[in-house]
Write an enzyme that holds these catalytic residues in place. Sequence first.
Site, mmCIF file in Angstrom:
data_model
loop_
_atom_site.group_PDB
_atom_site.id
_atom_site.type_symbol
_atom_site.label_atom_id
_atom_site.label_comp_id
_atom_site.label_asym_id
_atom_site.label_seq_id
_atom_site.Cartn_x
_atom_site.Cartn_y
_atom_site.Cartn_z
ATOM 1 N N LYS A 39 -1.591 -17.335 22.038
ATOM 2 C CA LYS A 39 -0.489 -16.572 21.444
ATOM 3 C C LYS A 39 0.770 -16.715 22.306
ATOM 4 O O LYS A 39 1.867 -16.966 21.794
ATOM 5 C CB LYS A 39 -0.890 -15.098 21.337
ATOM 6 C CG LYS A 39 0.140 -14.258 20.633
ATOM 7 C CD LYS A 39 -0.226 -12.803 20.668
ATOM 8 C CE LYS A 39 -0.886 -12.356 19.397
ATOM 9 N NZ LYS A 39 -1.141 -10.919 19.364
ATOM 10 N N PHE A 244 8.819 8.104 -0.787
ATOM 11 C CA PHE A 244 7.351 8.217 -0.753
ATOM 12 C C PHE A 244 6.809 9.070 -1.892
ATOM 13 O O PHE A 244 5.817 9.768 -1.761
ATOM 14 C CB PHE A 244 6.864 8.701 0.632
ATOM 15 C CG PHE A 244 6.825 7.543 1.595
ATOM 16 C CD1 PHE A 244 8.006 6.987 2.063
ATOM 17 C CD2 PHE A 244 5.628 6.966 1.962
ATOM 18 C CE1 PHE A 244 7.994 5.879 2.890
ATOM 19 C CE2 PHE A 244 5.606 5.857 2.792
ATOM 20 C CZ PHE A 244 6.789 5.319 3.258
ATOM 21 N N CYS A 255 -1.804 1.442 9.299
ATOM 22 C CA CYS A 255 -1.383 2.702 9.921
ATOM 23 C C CYS A 255 -1.848 3.944 9.180
ATOM 24 O O CYS A 255 -2.543 4.780 9.760
ATOM 25 C CB CYS A 255 0.136 2.719 10.041
ATOM 26 S SG CYS A 255 0.726 1.295 10.952
ATOM 27 N N LYS A 258 -5.685 4.619 9.066
ATOM 28 C CA LYS A 258 -6.181 4.837 10.433
ATOM 29 C C LYS A 258 -5.676 6.168 11.002
ATOM 30 O O LYS A 258 -6.443 6.953 11.554
ATOM 31 C CB LYS A 258 -5.700 3.671 11.300
ATOM 32 C CG LYS A 258 -5.824 3.868 12.786
ATOM 33 C CD LYS A 258 -5.414 2.604 13.523
ATOM 34 C CE LYS A 258 -3.926 2.469 13.747
ATOM 35 N NZ LYS A 258 -3.381 3.154 14.898
HETATM 36 C C1 UGA Z 1 3.930 3.301 8.069
HETATM 37 C C2 UGA Z 1 5.080 4.299 8.258
HETATM 38 O O1 UGA Z 1 5.929 4.301 7.108
HETATM 39 C C3 UGA Z 1 5.891 3.955 9.503
HETATM 40 O O2 UGA Z 1 6.891 4.954 9.729
HETATM 41 C C4 UGA Z 1 4.944 3.919 10.709
HETATM 42 O O3 UGA Z 1 5.629 3.576 11.891
HETATM 43 C C5 UGA Z 1 3.859 2.897 10.458
HETATM 44 O O4 UGA Z 1 3.136 3.261 9.279
HETATM 45 C C6 UGA Z 1 2.971 2.884 11.665
HETATM 46 O O5 UGA Z 1 2.339 3.900 11.950
HETATM 47 O O6 UGA Z 1 2.984 1.891 12.412
HETATM 48 P P1 UGA Z 1 3.694 0.853 7.014
HETATM 49 O O7 UGA Z 1 2.217 1.049 7.121
HETATM 50 O O8 UGA Z 1 4.282 -0.409 7.495
HETATM 51 O O9 UGA Z 1 4.480 2.024 7.797
HETATM 52 O O10 UGA Z 1 4.043 0.947 5.482
HETATM 53 P P2 UGA Z 1 4.740 1.944 4.459
HETATM 54 O O11 UGA Z 1 5.969 1.321 3.939
HETATM 55 O O12 UGA Z 1 4.858 3.295 5.009
HETATM 56 O O13 UGA Z 1 3.673 1.923 3.276
HETATM 57 C C7 UGA Z 1 2.327 2.332 3.477
HETATM 58 C C8 UGA Z 1 1.558 2.278 2.174
HETATM 59 O O14 UGA Z 1 1.976 3.319 1.310
HETATM 60 C C9 UGA Z 1 1.708 0.989 1.379
HETATM 61 O O15 UGA Z 1 0.449 0.599 0.902
HETATM 62 C C10 UGA Z 1 2.631 1.368 0.254
HETATM 63 O O16 UGA Z 1 2.420 0.579 -0.896
HETATM 64 C C11 UGA Z 1 2.231 2.810 0.022
HETATM 65 N N1 UGA Z 1 3.277 3.644 -0.623
HETATM 66 C C12 UGA Z 1 4.442 3.894 0.037
HETATM 67 C C13 UGA Z 1 3.049 4.195 -1.867
HETATM 68 O O17 UGA Z 1 1.986 4.000 -2.481
HETATM 69 N N2 UGA Z 1 4.006 4.987 -2.422
HETATM 70 C C14 UGA Z 1 5.180 5.254 -1.796
HETATM 71 O O18 UGA Z 1 6.005 5.995 -2.368
HETATM 72 C C15 UGA Z 1 5.402 4.677 -0.546
#
Ligand code: UGA
Length: 425
Positions: A39, A244, A255, A258
């Site tokens: 990596k 959301f 994330c 978990k």
């Molecule tokens: C999430 C958090 O949004 C971040 O703030 C955080 O830092 C991150 O986890 C982490 O802990 O590292 P992420 O997992 O990249 O980020 O993705 P999101 O954009 O939050 O989406 C998560 C899931 O929720 C996706 O499967 C998305 O499709 C779903 N989602 C999101 C919905 O089904 N509906 C919504 O309205 C928004």
Amino acid sequence: MSAKEPIGVIGVGWVGLCTAAAFAELGHEVYARDILPEKVESLQRGEVPMHEPGLSELLRENADRLHFTTDMGVVLDNAKLLFCCVDTPPTYSGDADLSRVEAVIEELGDSTEHAIVMKSTVPVGTGRSIARRRTDLGYISNPEFLKEGAAVHDFMHPDRVVVGAEPGSEAFAERVAALYEPLGGPIVMTDVASAEMIKLASNAFLATKISFINEIANVSEELGADVNEVARGMGLDDRIGPKFLRAGIGYGGSCFPKDVSALKQLAGNTGYHFQLLTAVIEVNELQKRRTIGKLQKHLGPLAGKEIALLGVAFKPDTDDVREATSLVLAARLAGEGASVRVYDPVASANAEGKLGGARVCASAIEALQGADAAVIVTEWQEFAELDWAGAVKDAMRTPVLVDGRNYLDRDALRAAGYDYEGIGR
Ligand code: UGA
């Protein structure tokens, strides 16, 4: 202390690499260490191991300030603030596996000049217990709030930065806060346990919002309401907010699943039953499976049916397939005896071996050719741009479409002759 102080980054996964690239962009020399020589070598050659918009540009433009190494000594010699960005995957019990964090702590010799700055998501209480053992080091909690697919933007435009310090580490906390000052967001200075809880509670709350709107969607389906309209009307209330509240076929990623289960587990370990999160998790698991019923409604038994899954990544603009709904759907459909084909613009390779017997296709139209039904699993823009009324309809055997993200134009598709099923409308 100058705002341009050198930065150490330990663990160059997704969080570590985004952090390293962003601090380099802010003008810091960054010493980034990973234990995997392949990596490190590929990063030294300028290769970017993941799909993250804007990241390769930052790495390229700041290459002279980014020093990738396998040698912890190089990091310790050059930087005092050591950002720990190793992963903390869930164990079978739902607790976080802290072995990688512990390995990093072990490697740090005693030096009152160094502080570990914890970006890895750890259970509440971890920082305090490390700080008690390692009084020779400073300890700061600085959780990340980066969304995959928008991580560079999120880093550069933070809603807030959280800096938690143990008594005795206040001076380090000021130095960490100073690094983020040029970005302009509010900086929350607090204690370590509260900082750790802010991270877990934020993810758990967002996941709760999603499971909540998904339940509203399921009830709306029965009662004739349209969840998109409901979410629009709710979201205009300042106290609720519009984000959301997109109903769909469940949240995934590395994330939310978990962290929600880690917080539930953490509460359970103290003897507290976190009922709400138990429901959030269950709703999400059931939501992933509801697509099967929607397909059966139009196709009857799915044995022998050809089903195209459009999207494998857990969300668009990432090639991450961890906890992706596509994996559950592919397995469930195979369990029903259906033949599954999948297409994703970037993520299919990462799902190798995880999609059951699904056929991986090179284009959406290949996946749709002869399909009895299509499912929008991930809302990639490419899928909105398909010629649904023309080429796609001609390619499919029957025009049945489950739009798992309420992403496409329902009225146009129905007018074009599709049996269109959305979520909650
Ligand atoms: C999430 C958090 O949004 C971040 O703030 C955080 O830092 C991150 O986890 C982490 O802990 O590292 P992420 O997992 O990249 O980020 O993705 P999101 O954009 O939050 O989406 C998560 C899931 O929720 C996706 O499967 C998305 O499709 C779903 N989602 C999101 C919905 O089904 N509906 C919504 O309205 C928004």
